[in-house]
Design an enzyme around this catalytic site. Structure first.
Site: not given
Ligand code: HOZ
Length: 429
Positions: A144, A239, A267
């Site tokens: 992802y 990534d 992050k």
């Molecule tokens: N896609 C995010 C974690 N891999 C989730 C983000 C969220 O819901 O804050």
């Protein structure tokens, strides 16, 4: 546990926010029950609006390596706040953070800050396509990289959680050059390069996959990708939005000693505020506007609050022993979980690297997305709910990574393992 206020707020949320949330995984769809509405965080703990306390292993999905509301990050942010929130101009703090990051990652000459991981990956791919003058890209199933059109193919995280193969609204033309293949399978990558000579611009990969649960690269996988891209004049993009400053100070590329051509970050480098970045060799980065003709821009890019939180956070995790401490804490928990599951007769696979880990209900090792999808999700749901009721906050999806912070203590781990003992017992009895 009384969650009356949380339920009431979530009911209101569903009237005005889509599904009651601003990001799909938060809706608890795959684990059932209503999401908990949080009021505040402190150290390793989260507190909901009803006053219940939880030991937090989500850590805002990764950024909070120091824990919530760190006593040095908060005053630094307060000071930055008092100076103004956004100027849309150059600032000194963005230069300091850029210096700090580029000196931590080998081969990273220049960096561009953006506001999210999604922006970082889509912009890095635009740059890679421009640099190589090729269109095709390779990603991995269950990988992802945010929600840009070209990357919503066999994606992990929320897309996997909700069981959506791809997303409506993404035109075929946006994904026709995206090839998604199985993680940890070098042969299939070689095959794709043979099928499309001189057409592949880049491979984008999470060097440790963190959005299909946590899956480690097989020993020769990353070096194999490096070799294949080099031989074929394509770029290798790591990534490291999740792994950067998490698996090591210099990210997975330092840990595995593989230098990608471009790196995406997010992050931790924003210390809990919205941020993203992409970076690499000067030769590639200088094709970006204003030096080159590849366009990408953003009003809030390099925002002084995000830069301050990131700079303060990174400044506090610079020493090697920080990573030893995180590793020791994480291993104590992961080994404890394995032992506890074994005693309960529940087959699990616990994957871990640095302060990232997760638990699959599986009898066999999990090395790719197909295998992650085949694990016992129903068991995860029951485990998750039991842990939540005992005050342990885990990711509300089996396809996400759990994070340890420096605010966690042996006592938190002991308490978590006590809860896990009961959760495993409930599952097997
Ligand atoms: N896609 C995010 C974690 N891999 C989730 C983000 C969220 O819901 O804050």
């Amino acid at each position: 546990m009384n969650r009356e206020k949380s339920e009431q707020i979530f009911a209101e949320a569903q009237q005005v926010l889509v599904g009651g949330v601003n990001s799909p995984v938060r809706a608890f769809k795959s684990v059932g029950g209503a999401p908990i509405v949080m009021a505040r965080g402190e150290g390793a703990m989260l507190f909901d609006v009803d006053g219940n306390a939880y030991i937090d292993y989500v850590g805002s999905w990764g950024p909070l390596i120091l824990g919530h509301a760190h006593p040095e990050v908060v005053p630094a942010l307060n000071h930055a706040l008092s100076q103004g929130t956004s100027f849309g101009t150059s600032t000194e703090v963005e230069v300091k953070l850029a210096q700090k990051i580029t000196s931590a990652f080998p081969g990273m000459d220049q960096i561009r800050f953006v506001n999210s991981g999604t922006e970082a990956t889509m912009s890095a791919l635009r740059l890679a396509r421009a640099f190589t003058k090729r269109d095709k890209i390779i990603k991995f199933d269950g990988g992802y990289h945010g929600h840009a059109d070209l990357l919503l193919v066999q994606a992990g995280s929320g897309v996997a959680t909700l069981g959506l193969p791809d997303s409506p609204g993404v035109p075929h033309s946006a994904t026709q050059d995206t090839i998604s293949v199985s993680f940890n399978d070098l042969d299939v990558v070689k095959e794709i390069f043979n099928q499309h000579p001189d057409q592949i611009a880049a491979i984008i990969v999470e060097p440790v996959a963190g959005n299909m649960g946590l899956i480690l690269p097989e020993p020769n996988f990353l070096s194999g990708l490096k070799k294949i891209t080099k031989t074929n004049d394509a770029l290798l993009i790591f990534d490291e939005v999740m792994t950067g400053y998490r698996v090591a100070y210099g990210g997975a590329q330092t840990k595995f000693d593989i230098q990608p051509d471009l790196t995406c970050l997010g992050k931790v480098i924003g210390g809990g505020l919205p941020v993203g970045a992409y970076a690499g060799r000067k030769e590639i980065m200088s094709q970006l506007a204003p030096l080159g003709s590849v366009y990408q821009a953003g009003t809030l890019s390099g925002n002084p609050l995000a830069m301050t939180a990131g700079l303060t956070t990174i400044g506090l995790i610079e020493q090697d022993d920080i990573y030893d401490r995180l590793e020791t804490l994480t291993q104590a928990l992961t080994q404890g979980l394995r032992d506890s599951a074994k005693r309960a007769g529940m087959p699990v696979e616990v994957n871990q690297i640095g302060s990232m880990f997760n638990l699959f209900f599986s009898e066999t090792p999990v090395k790719n997305y197909e295998q992650a999808k085949a694990t016992q999700h129903q068991h995860y749901t029951l485990f998750f709910q039991s842990m939540l009721d005992q005050g342990i906050y885990l990711p509300p999806s089996p396809f996400e990574t759990w994070f340890m912070s420096l605010a966690h203590t042996d006592q938190h781990i002991e308490q978590t393992l006590d809860a896990a003992k009961l959760a495993f017992y409930n599952l097997t009895n």
